[in-house]
Each structure stands twice: as structure tokens, then as C-alpha cells.
Design a protein around this motif. Sequence first.
Motif, PDB file in Angstrom:
ATOM      1  N   HIS A  20      88.609  93.678  85.943  1.00 26.10           N
ATOM      2  CA  HIS A  20      87.716  92.541  86.198  1.00 26.10           C
ATOM      3  C   HIS A  20      86.927  92.187  84.939  1.00 26.10           C
ATOM      4  O   HIS A  20      86.838  91.011  84.560  1.00 26.10           O
ATOM      5  CB  HIS A  20      86.776  92.873  87.352  1.00 26.10           C
ATOM      6  CG  HIS A  20      85.872  91.762  87.729  1.00 26.10           C
ATOM      7  ND1 HIS A  20      86.265  90.723  88.542  1.00 26.10           N
ATOM      8  CD2 HIS A  20      84.592  91.503  87.382  1.00 26.10           C
ATOM      9  CE1 HIS A  20      85.261  89.879  88.681  1.00 26.10           C
ATOM     10  NE2 HIS A  20      84.233  90.329  87.996  1.00 26.10           N
ATOM     11  N   ARG A  21      86.372  93.195  84.285  1.00 21.89           N
ATOM     12  CA  ARG A  21      85.610  92.947  83.043  1.00 21.89           C
ATOM     13  C   ARG A  21      86.521  92.374  81.953  1.00 21.89           C
ATOM     14  O   ARG A  21      86.113  91.473  81.209  1.00 21.89           O
ATOM     15  CB  ARG A  21      84.948  94.234  82.561  1.00 21.89           C
ATOM     16  CG  ARG A  21      83.774  94.690  83.426  1.00 21.89           C
ATOM     17  CD  ARG A  21      82.972  95.794  82.796  1.00 21.89           C
ATOM     18  NE  ARG A  21      83.755  96.967  82.405  1.00 21.89           N
ATOM     19  CZ  ARG A  21      84.047  97.985  83.213  1.00 21.89           C
ATOM     20  NH1 ARG A  21      83.620  98.002  84.471  1.00 21.89           N
ATOM     21  NH2 ARG A  21      84.745  99.024  82.765  1.00 21.89           N
ATOM     22  N   GLN A  22      87.737  92.886  81.860  1.00 21.28           N
ATOM     23  CA  GLN A  22      88.653  92.401  80.834  1.00 21.28           C
ATOM     24  C   GLN A  22      89.086  90.955  81.106  1.00 21.28           C
ATOM     25  O   GLN A  22      89.218  90.162  80.172  1.00 21.28           O
ATOM     26  CB  GLN A  22      89.857  93.324  80.722  1.00 21.28           C
ATOM     27  CG  GLN A  22      89.483  94.654  80.112  1.00 21.28           C
ATOM     28  CD  GLN A  22      90.613  95.662  80.139  1.00 21.28           C
ATOM     29  OE1 GLN A  22      91.452  95.655  81.035  1.00 21.28           O
ATOM     30  NE2 GLN A  22      90.627  96.541  79.147  1.00 21.28           N
ATOM     31  N   VAL A  23      89.291  90.624  82.360  1.00 23.95           N
ATOM     32  CA  VAL A  23      89.649  89.239  82.698  1.00 23.95           C
ATOM     33  C   VAL A  23      88.493  88.320  82.325  1.00 23.95           C
ATOM     34  O   VAL A  23      88.710  87.260  81.707  1.00 23.95           O
ATOM     35  CB  VAL A  23      90.005  89.102  84.196  1.00 23.95           C
ATOM     36  CG1 VAL A  23      90.048  87.641  84.621  1.00 23.95           C
ATOM     37  CG2 VAL A  23      91.323  89.792  84.496  1.00 23.95           C
ATOM     38  N   GLU A  24      87.276  88.703  82.653  1.00 23.97           N
ATOM     39  CA  GLU A  24      86.112  87.880  82.284  1.00 23.97           C
ATOM     40  C   GLU A  24      86.039  87.691  80.771  1.00 23.97           C
ATOM     41  O   GLU A  24      85.755  86.600  80.300  1.00 23.97           O
ATOM     42  CB  GLU A  24      84.835  88.518  82.818  1.00 23.97           C
ATOM     43  CG  GLU A  24      84.648  88.359  84.299  1.00 23.97           C
ATOM     44  CD  GLU A  24      83.350  88.951  84.797  1.00 23.97           C
ATOM     45  OE1 GLU A  24      82.760  89.811  84.115  1.00 23.97           O
ATOM     46  OE2 GLU A  24      82.922  88.541  85.883  1.00 23.97           O
ATOM     47  N   ALA A  25      86.267  88.766  80.023  1.00 21.82           N
ATOM     48  CA  ALA A  25      86.221  88.671  78.562  1.00 21.82           C
ATOM     49  C   ALA A  25      87.301  87.739  78.044  1.00 21.82           C
ATOM     50  O   ALA A  25      87.053  86.918  77.146  1.00 21.82           O
ATOM     51  CB  ALA A  25      86.369  90.053  77.944  1.00 21.82           C
ATOM     52  N   LEU A  26      88.508  87.827  78.605  1.00 22.50           N
ATOM     53  CA  LEU A  26      89.602  86.957  78.154  1.00 22.50           C
ATOM     54  C   LEU A  26      89.324  85.492  78.494  1.00 22.50           C
ATOM     55  O   LEU A  26      89.598  84.612  77.693  1.00 22.50           O
ATOM     56  CB  LEU A  26      90.926  87.402  78.787  1.00 22.50           C
ATOM     57  CG  LEU A  26      91.502  88.713  78.263  1.00 22.50           C
ATOM     58  CD1 LEU A  26      92.710  89.132  79.095  1.00 22.50           C
ATOM     59  CD2 LEU A  26      91.889  88.594  76.793  1.00 22.50           C
ATOM     60  N   VAL A  27      88.755  85.252  79.656  1.00 20.34           N
ATOM     61  CA  VAL A  27      88.421  83.881  80.056  1.00 20.34           C
ATOM     62  C   VAL A  27      87.367  83.294  79.117  1.00 20.34           C
ATOM     63  O   VAL A  27      87.416  82.113  78.776  1.00 20.34           O
ATOM     64  CB  VAL A  27      87.937  83.840  81.517  1.00 20.34           C
ATOM     65  CG1 VAL A  27      87.279  82.510  81.861  1.00 20.34           C
ATOM     66  CG2 VAL A  27      89.095  84.141  82.469  1.00 20.34           C
ATOM     67  N   ALA A  42      89.580 102.262  91.960  1.00 16.81           N
ATOM     68  CA  ALA A  42      88.402 101.399  91.945  1.00 16.81           C
ATOM     69  C   ALA A  42      87.879 101.216  90.517  1.00 16.81           C
ATOM     70  O   ALA A  42      87.496 100.110  90.123  1.00 16.81           O
ATOM     71  CB  ALA A  42      87.315 101.979  92.843  1.00 16.81           C
ATOM     72  N   ALA A  43      87.878 102.289  89.739  1.00 11.66           N
ATOM     73  CA  ALA A  43      87.407 102.195  88.351  1.00 11.66           C
ATOM     74  C   ALA A  43      88.303 101.276  87.531  1.00 11.66           C
ATOM     75  O   ALA A  43      87.822 100.475  86.725  1.00 11.66           O
ATOM     76  CB  ALA A  43      87.350 103.586  87.726  1.00 11.66           C
ATOM     77  N   GLN A  44      89.600 101.390  87.750  1.00 12.42           N
ATOM     78  CA  GLN A  44      90.545 100.538  87.026  1.00 12.42           C
ATOM     79  C   GLN A  44      90.356  99.074  87.427  1.00 12.42           C
ATOM     80  O   GLN A  44      90.378  98.191  86.570  1.00 12.42           O
ATOM     81  CB  GLN A  44      91.963 100.996  87.330  1.00 12.42           C
ATOM     82  CG  GLN A  44      93.032 100.300  86.521  1.00 12.42           C
ATOM     83  CD  GLN A  44      94.393 100.824  86.877  1.00 12.42           C
ATOM     84  OE1 GLN A  44      94.806 100.735  88.027  1.00 12.42           O
ATOM     85  NE2 GLN A  44      95.086 101.398  85.912  1.00 12.42           N
ATOM     86  N   ALA A  45      90.124  98.818  88.700  1.00  9.26           N
ATOM     87  CA  ALA A  45      89.903  97.447  89.156  1.00  9.26           C
ATOM     88  C   ALA A  45      88.662  96.855  88.500  1.00  9.26           C
ATOM     89  O   ALA A  45      88.664  95.693  88.090  1.00  9.26           O
ATOM     90  CB  ALA A  45      89.779  97.420  90.684  1.00  9.26           C
ATOM     91  N   ALA A  46      87.604  97.651  88.380  1.00  8.56           N
ATOM     92  CA  ALA A  46      86.378  97.177  87.727  1.00  8.56           C
ATOM     93  C   ALA A  46      86.635  96.876  86.251  1.00  8.56           C
ATOM     94  O   ALA A  46      86.157  95.871  85.717  1.00  8.56           O
ATOM     95  CB  ALA A  46      85.269  98.215  87.884  1.00  8.56           C
ATOM     96  N   LEU A  47      87.394  97.740  85.589  1.00  2.00           N
ATOM     97  CA  LEU A  47      87.738  97.524  84.182  1.00  2.00           C
ATOM     98  C   LEU A  47      88.555  96.246  84.023  1.00  2.00           C
ATOM     99  O   LEU A  47      88.274  95.426  83.142  1.00  2.00           O
ATOM    100  CB  LEU A  47      88.515  98.724  83.639  1.00  2.00           C
ATOM    101  CG  LEU A  47      89.080  98.580  82.229  1.00  2.00           C
ATOM    102  CD1 LEU A  47      87.964  98.384  81.212  1.00  2.00           C
ATOM    103  CD2 LEU A  47      89.939  99.781  81.875  1.00  2.00           C
TER     104      LEU A  47
END
Length: 72
Positions: free
Chosen positions: A63-70, A56-61
Amino acid sequence: MELAKLQGLIKEKGMPWPTVVGPNTNNAAYGVSGIPHVVLIDRKGIVRHMYVGHTAAQAALIHRQVEALVNE
């Protein structure tokens, strides 16, 4: 058979991202050592992050990284 299972999982989990399936020879060529194997690629085609497994922690990370890349 395995592809049908994967398609069911994608639908069940609501996974909107592209999922790539290839021959087992791709495992060594792309460094796949486990499933799931997540690769985040930026708009320039540069691999920015890779993860094997799921928590779950990795999934949250991720998600944040995808948002940053977008948003780059």
C-alpha cells in the motif's frame, strides 16, 4: 470455474486494482511462482516491486509503495 471464484474473491475483498488472468504458460514467462503474485509497475512501465504470497505486513508495505509510485 476458477475465474468465477476469482471474481467472487475480488468482490468480497473490495480489490479495486486490475487483475489479470491468462493461460498457465504465462506462469513461466512472467516468473509467477505462487498466488497471489503482485507486481507493481510504474507509470513508465518499469517493474518496481514483486511479491509472492500475502501477509498483513506485506499488504501494508505494498500500500505504501503504491502511494509512493502514484505520487512520483
